[in-house]
Design an enzyme around this catalytic site. Structure first.
Site, PDB file in Angstrom:
ATOM      1  N   HIS A 138      47.472  32.482  38.803  1.00 49.42           N
ATOM      2  CA  HIS A 138      46.709  33.624  38.295  1.00 49.42           C
ATOM      3  C   HIS A 138      47.391  34.923  38.706  1.00 49.42           C
ATOM      4  CE1 HIS A 138      45.035  33.133  42.365  1.00 49.42           C
ATOM      5  NE2 HIS A 138      44.597  34.377  42.286  1.00 49.42           N
ATOM      6  N   HIS A 148      46.948  37.756  40.402  1.00 51.85           N
ATOM      7  CA  HIS A 148      46.661  38.615  41.544  1.00 51.85           C
ATOM      8  C   HIS A 148      47.929  38.726  42.391  1.00 51.85           C
ATOM      9  CE1 HIS A 148      41.980  38.257  41.566  1.00 51.85           C
ATOM     10  NE2 HIS A 148      42.398  39.314  40.902  1.00 51.85           N
ATOM     11  N   ASP A 189      48.767  38.501  45.446  1.00 55.84           N
ATOM     12  CA  ASP A 189      49.110  37.523  46.476  1.00 55.84           C
ATOM     13  C   ASP A 189      49.502  36.176  45.881  1.00 55.84           C
ATOM     14  OD1 ASP A 189      46.323  37.449  45.782  1.00 55.84           O
ATOM     15  OD2 ASP A 189      45.937  36.113  47.467  1.00 55.84           O
ATOM     16  N   HIS A 190      49.518  36.083  44.536  1.00 54.86           N
ATOM     17  CA  HIS A 190      49.933  34.847  43.881  1.00 54.86           C
ATOM     18  C   HIS A 190      51.083  35.046  42.896  1.00 54.86           C
ATOM     19  CE1 HIS A 190      46.646  32.185  45.369  1.00 54.86           C
ATOM     20  NE2 HIS A 190      46.076  33.361  45.576  1.00 54.86           N
TER      21      HIS A 190
END
Length: 244
Positions: free
Chosen positions: A60, A62, A64-65
């Site tokens: 996804h 975001h 941090d990903h």
């Protein structure tokens, strides 16, 4: 197949852990699952040559990903001098969001022609796909991020690994986890219910339908990191390598 936890932390570096990034190594392909903002630093720390990575699968959008992708791409162009093709696969909207991220971090970078083939693939939720040597099942889960969030199940050379991504409980996790060789499950809290995230109690309450062959917990908050889980659950650590 081997899996290395390049990073297994949450968005806020809880426990001093790097953002989410898992390296899957198999004879036919070496891929990353997610590439959070700190992933380039973590890859260097664990001695991983970025040029060995065939593809990156994103759950996804975001930071941090997927926030490490601009750094990975620019490293390939300017530092690692990549010549092999690189595929980045993820949810619908990935192509535009990646270009936006590159422009925010490094203005003008999204328009630079790479000296290697860069292929961005947008995966249709709930539809099996093939990316190179990898069979992927992307199931849409529940975690608002401006694009459909995915849980991913990857199969390479007859072995399978699945990751929940960030999500609250949804039946979409069942086909991702059932009979998978390794299920990596978010366990952000122990028993506290938070919208759009999984807690350990909820995961355990659904193990009768999930039924993975093996499970490792990841993406843990200070609440989870402060608990003694040894001997009861397998817990991810940055740099940890497991056989799948």
């Amino acid at each position: 197949m081997q899996l290395r936890f390049i990073g297994c932390g949450d968005a806020f570096g809880s426990g001093g852990r790097f953002n989410t990034c898992f390296q899957v190594m198999s004879p036919s392909a070496t891929v990353l699952i997610d590439c959070g903002a700190s992933s380039m630093v973590a890859l260097r720390k664990w001695g991983v040559d970025p040029n060995t990575i065939d593809a990156v699968f994103i759950t996804h959008l975001h930071g941090d990903h997927f926030g490490g992708l601009p750094f990975l791409i620019l490293d390939a162009q300017l530092v690692s001098r990549r010549t092999r093709p690189l595929t980045i696969a993820g949810p619908p909207g990935l192509r535009a969001r990646l270009a936006q991220a590159m422009e925010v971090f490094f203005p003008g970078s999204s328009g630079i022609a790479q000296k290697f083939t860069l292929d961005v693939v947008e995966l249709a939720p709930d539809a099996p796909a093939t990316v190179g040597a990898v069979s992927v099942l992307p199931m849409q889960v529940k975690h608002p991020c401006g694009a459909p969030p995915l849980a991913l199940r990857l199969t390479i050379d007859g072995r399978s690994v699945a990751y929940t991504g960030d999500t609250e409980w949804t039946e979409a996790l069942v086909p991702v986890a059932q009979d998978v060789d390794l299920f990596i499950a978010e366990a952000y809290f122990h028993d506290r219910k938070v919208r759009f995230h999984l807690d350990l109690d909820t995961v355990l309450a659904h193990m009768d339908v999930l039924r993975p062959r093996r499970m490792i917990l990841t993406h843990m908050s200070p609440d989870m990191l402060g608990r003694d889980l040894a001997g009861r659950f397998e817990v991810a650590e940055d740099g940890m390598v497991v056989e799948v």
